[in-house]
Design an enzyme around this catalytic site. Structure first.
Site, PDB file in Angstrom:
ATOM      1  N   HIS A  23      -2.787  44.112  27.285  1.00  0.00           N
ATOM      2  CA  HIS A  23      -2.604  44.184  28.743  1.00  0.00           C
ATOM      3  C   HIS A  23      -3.304  43.012  29.434  1.00  0.00           C
ATOM      4  O   HIS A  23      -2.756  42.421  30.357  1.00  0.00           O
ATOM      5  CB  HIS A  23      -3.159  45.506  29.292  1.00  0.00           C
ATOM      6  N   ASP A 126      -3.442  45.529  36.842  1.00  0.00           N
ATOM      7  CA  ASP A 126      -2.781  46.272  35.778  1.00  0.00           C
ATOM      8  C   ASP A 126      -2.382  47.665  36.284  1.00  0.00           C
ATOM      9  O   ASP A 126      -3.056  48.255  37.137  1.00  0.00           O
ATOM     10  CB  ASP A 126      -3.744  46.425  34.596  1.00  0.00           C
ATOM     11  N   GLN A 363       1.095  35.376  15.127  1.00  0.00           N
ATOM     12  CA  GLN A 363       2.451  35.914  15.338  1.00  0.00           C
ATOM     13  C   GLN A 363       3.409  34.950  16.038  1.00  0.00           C
ATOM     14  O   GLN A 363       4.561  34.813  15.645  1.00  0.00           O
ATOM     15  CB  GLN A 363       2.373  37.237  16.117  1.00  0.00           C
ATOM     16  N   HIS A 378       7.278  47.283  16.138  1.00  0.00           N
ATOM     17  CA  HIS A 378       7.018  48.587  16.758  1.00  0.00           C
ATOM     18  C   HIS A 378       7.516  48.599  18.208  1.00  0.00           C
ATOM     19  O   HIS A 378       7.373  49.592  18.900  1.00  0.00           O
ATOM     20  CB  HIS A 378       5.526  48.914  16.696  1.00  0.00           C
ATOM     21  N   TRP A 381       5.800  45.643  24.075  1.00  0.00           N
ATOM     22  CA  TRP A 381       6.567  44.706  24.902  1.00  0.00           C
ATOM     23  C   TRP A 381       6.174  43.252  24.658  1.00  0.00           C
ATOM     24  O   TRP A 381       7.027  42.361  24.702  1.00  0.00           O
ATOM     25  CB  TRP A 381       6.508  45.088  26.372  1.00  0.00           C
ATOM     26  N   ALA A 401       3.385  54.644  23.197  1.00  0.00           N
ATOM     27  CA  ALA A 401       3.490  53.999  24.528  1.00  0.00           C
ATOM     28  C   ALA A 401       4.950  53.956  25.000  1.00  0.00           C
ATOM     29  O   ALA A 401       5.650  54.969  24.909  1.00  0.00           O
ATOM     30  CB  ALA A 401       2.851  52.623  24.469  1.00  0.00           C
ATOM     31  N   GLU A 402       5.420  52.785  25.477  1.00  0.00           N
ATOM     32  CA  GLU A 402       6.813  52.681  25.970  1.00  0.00           C
ATOM     33  C   GLU A 402       7.771  52.225  24.881  1.00  0.00           C
ATOM     34  O   GLU A 402       8.904  51.856  25.140  1.00  0.00           O
ATOM     35  CB  GLU A 402       6.894  51.675  27.137  1.00  0.00           C
ATOM     36  N   GLN A 403       7.291  52.221  23.638  1.00  0.00           N
ATOM     37  CA  GLN A 403       8.062  51.590  22.561  1.00  0.00           C
ATOM     38  C   GLN A 403       9.404  52.275  22.292  1.00  0.00           C
ATOM     39  O   GLN A 403      10.375  51.627  21.905  1.00  0.00           O
ATOM     40  CB  GLN A 403       7.196  51.569  21.288  1.00  0.00           C
TER      41      GLN A 403
HETATM   42  N1  UDP Z   1      -0.570  39.939  17.655  1.00  0.00           N
HETATM   43  C1  UDP Z   1      -0.880  38.826  16.903  1.00  0.00           C
HETATM   44  N2  UDP Z   1      -1.249  38.995  15.607  1.00  0.00           N
HETATM   45  C2  UDP Z   1      -1.336  40.217  15.015  1.00  0.00           C
HETATM   46  C3  UDP Z   1      -0.991  41.362  15.799  1.00  0.00           C
HETATM   47  C4  UDP Z   1      -0.610  41.196  17.106  1.00  0.00           C
HETATM   48  O1  UDP Z   1      -0.810  37.688  17.391  1.00  0.00           O
HETATM   49  O2  UDP Z   1      -1.687  40.298  13.843  1.00  0.00           O
HETATM   50  C5  UDP Z   1      -0.231  39.768  19.085  1.00  0.00           C
HETATM   51  C6  UDP Z   1       1.269  39.745  19.304  1.00  0.00           C
HETATM   52  O3  UDP Z   1       1.759  38.413  19.206  1.00  0.00           O
HETATM   53  C7  UDP Z   1       1.377  40.325  20.712  1.00  0.00           C
HETATM   54  C8  UDP Z   1       0.198  41.287  20.804  1.00  0.00           C
HETATM   55  O4  UDP Z   1      -0.718  40.892  19.791  1.00  0.00           O
HETATM   56  O5  UDP Z   1       1.211  39.303  21.677  1.00  0.00           O
HETATM   57  C9  UDP Z   1       0.598  42.740  20.558  1.00  0.00           C
HETATM   58  O6  UDP Z   1       1.089  43.258  21.745  1.00  0.00           O
HETATM   59  P1  UDP Z   1       2.247  44.338  21.786  1.00  0.00           P
HETATM   60  O7  UDP Z   1       2.522  44.640  23.232  1.00  0.00           O
HETATM   61  O8  UDP Z   1       3.412  43.891  21.003  1.00  0.00           O
HETATM   62  O9  UDP Z   1       1.664  45.588  21.013  1.00  0.00           O
HETATM   63  P2  UDP Z   1       0.302  46.434  21.064  1.00  0.00           P
HETATM   64  O10 UDP Z   1      -0.706  45.647  20.333  1.00  0.00           O
HETATM   65  O11 UDP Z   1      -0.050  46.666  22.517  1.00  0.00           O
HETATM   66  O12 UDP Z   1       0.683  47.698  20.364  1.00  0.00           O
END
Ligand code: UDP
Length: 500
Positions: A23, A126, A363, A378, A381, A401-403
């Site tokens: 966030h 937020d 990533q 997953h 967003w 969440a919103e997934q």
């Molecule tokens: N991310 C990353 N490396 C990892 C895991 C996650 O860079 O090993 C980053 C990914 O690129 C994204 C964020 O972490 O920007 C994950 O946010 P997302 O909203 O997809 O999922 P959440 O972590 O909130 O479940």
């Protein structure tokens, strides 16, 4: 106003993030974008969270952006947390998460005091900081809200709250239609967050967030018009919400920095070359578009039993893969010792068909690598936007969440997704008790990466969204123009407030 950080406006904005990286990082990107258009920005968080922004803010200041970092005390002692644990990504269990959540409520008073003293022209906060709507109203300034979700998910959540269609079904797995949406979208009660299914203290909190959302001045969305125009129009015109789609935020941000960096002598690219993650070197040797990337975000974890099924499914799919592994904590050693099939790592390494990352994966770099041809996600967003920008089709495997809404978006609306995985919403921290079997995983990966007509069409559509995403943030693109529009609107409000 130009995107160069040099033409200053007299507009001041306070940015108030939530306590989790997925966030606060996109909100920080919005803060940078505002600053790049000449707005004087203050990013207000807690002390330990602020440390991770210091270096970036120093560099941005050197580049001419008017952006300040400020912090309030985090009440660690008061809630019984160790010093320095100030965000949910550092919470391995529900007990710690509960304490962080309690501390979050205690931040309201010190944050309000800072904002009242500063009297900014607007607040960008937020979704969780519900009290900022009232604070902004008291100060006679607008509050903009940022949710980490698609316009599709915003519209779906509205339909669920407005029409409560889940009350009309007899069981948790009977489907119901989400009324009013531009497409016929069906869901089940088990795909909805627990706090909608069964009232809890979180339901009260969630209702406050929703009320503050409905009453705030406008909504910023990390999306772009070409991706989900029907839902952006629906949200704006039918639901009458002021909405600015200014994403993909991370792409914009690159453009801003590239522009600001031009002319400066820095060695960033050299440093990146030396620090290259081994998975990127491995990808360099792989054929174009053939590798599937498997990752479930920064918080979600799987049981050893589920990891075992994923390993088997990936190996039998015959598709090269990079798999980012996060294990549930607290299982017995006997169980965790068996989370991989025997000889798995040796086999995938000998045959060079896969790579495991236990830790943080780069990533963005992985997704944009030409060897990557699909993403098992997953549907968080941030990951979704990153995948869409890279023009990749997905296996959509939501957990929390919103997934689950985003799975619908990928499969039913954008038609670039293959569905697999959980049918029941679960809490990110508690995890899930569902077990998705290896054959389902294998089939989904084969379907995603196959060469049959449907797979090729999915791939082509995803590629087109990737091209559109990159265009949206260029000068004259839809997101670039929406960013101009929101800042112009804030400037207009300020001018009329000043005159009044
Ligand atoms: N991310 C990353 N490396 C990892 C895991 C996650 O860079 O090993 C980053 C990914 O690129 C994204 C964020 O972490 O920007 C994950 O946010 P997302 O909203 O997809 O999922 P959440 O972590 O909130 O479940």
């Amino acid at each position: 106003m130009e995107e160069n950080g040099s033409k200053k406006s007299n507009l001041t904005a306070y940015f108030i993030p939530y306590l989790t990286p997925s966030h606060y990082l996109p909100l920080f990107q919005i803060a940078k974008l505002f600053a790049s258009r000449g707005v004087h920005v203050t990013f207000l968080t807690t002390y330990h969270n602020s440390l991770s922004f210091r270096d970036s803010i120093d560099s941005l200041n050197k580049l001419g952006l008017d952006i300040d970092l400020d912090y309030v005390h985090f009440p660690s002692k008061e809630v019984g947390l160790p010093e320095g644990v100030e965000n949910f990504s550092a919470s391995p269990n529900l007990e710690i998460a509960g304490k962080i959540f309690r501390a979050f409520f205690m931040l309201q008073a010190p944050i309000e005091a800072k904002v009242r003293a500063a009297k900014p022209d607007c607040i960008v906060a937020d979704m969780h900081c519900f009290w900022t709507t009232e604070l902004a109203a008291n100060l006679g300034i607008p509050r903009l809200i940022y949710h980490v979700r698609a316009a599709f998910a915003l519209s779906a959540v509205d339909a669920i709250d407005r029409y409560t269609p889940y009350e009309d079904v007899k069981s948790d797995d009977e489907t119901f239609l989400l009324p009013g949406l531009p497409h016929p979208i069906y869901m089940t009660r088990s795909e909805l967050p627990q706090w909608i299914q069964t009232p809890s203290p979180y339901t009260t909190f969630s209702n406050k967030v929703k009320e503050a959302d409905r009453n705030c001045y406008g909504v910023l969305v990390d999306s772009f018009y070409e991706l989900e125009k029907d839902y952006i129009d629906y949200f704006r015109n039918t639901l009458e919400r002021r909405t600015w789609c200014i994403g993909p935020l991370f792409l914009h941000h690159d453009l801003v920095l590239k522009k600001l960096n031009s002319g400066l002598d820095n060695n960033n690219s050299k440093a990146e070359e030396t620090d290259k993650h081994p998975c990127l070197e491995w990808l360099d040797k792989m054929p174009q578009g053939k590798v599937v990337y498997v990752s479930f975000g920064s918080i979600s974890r799987f049981s050893s039993a589920q990891l075992f099924e994923i390993a088997e499914g990936l190996e039998s799919s015959g598709q090269p893969f990079i798999w980012v592994v996060r294990k549930t904590e607290g299982e017995s050693k006997e169980v965790t010792d068996k989370w991989l099939p025997e000889g798995f790592e040796e086999r995938i390494s000998e045959k060079s068909i896969g790579m495991l990352i236990q830790g943080w994966a780069p990533q963005l770099k992985i997704l944009e690598h030409p060897a990557i041809g699909g993403f098992v996600t997953h549907c968080g967003w941030n990951s979704s936007v990153e995948s869409l920008s890279a023009g990749l089709p997905v296996v959509a495997w939501p957990l929390s969440a919103e997934q689950f809404y985003h799975r619908k978006l990928f499969i039913d609306v954008l038609k670039i997704g293959v569905g697999v995985g959980n049918m029941k919403w679960s809490s990110m921290i508690d995890g899930t008790d569902e077990l998705v079997k290896r054959d389902k995983i294998e089939n989904a990966v084969r379907e995603l990466m196959g060469d049959h007509e449907e797979a090729q069409e999915r791939r082509q559509r995803a590629k087109e969204f990737g091209i559109a995403a990159n265009k949206a943030v260029q000068q004259g693109g839809s997101s670039y123009d929406d960013l101009t529009a929101v800042i112009d609107e804030l400037q207009r409000l300020k001018t009329s407030n000043d005159v009044a």
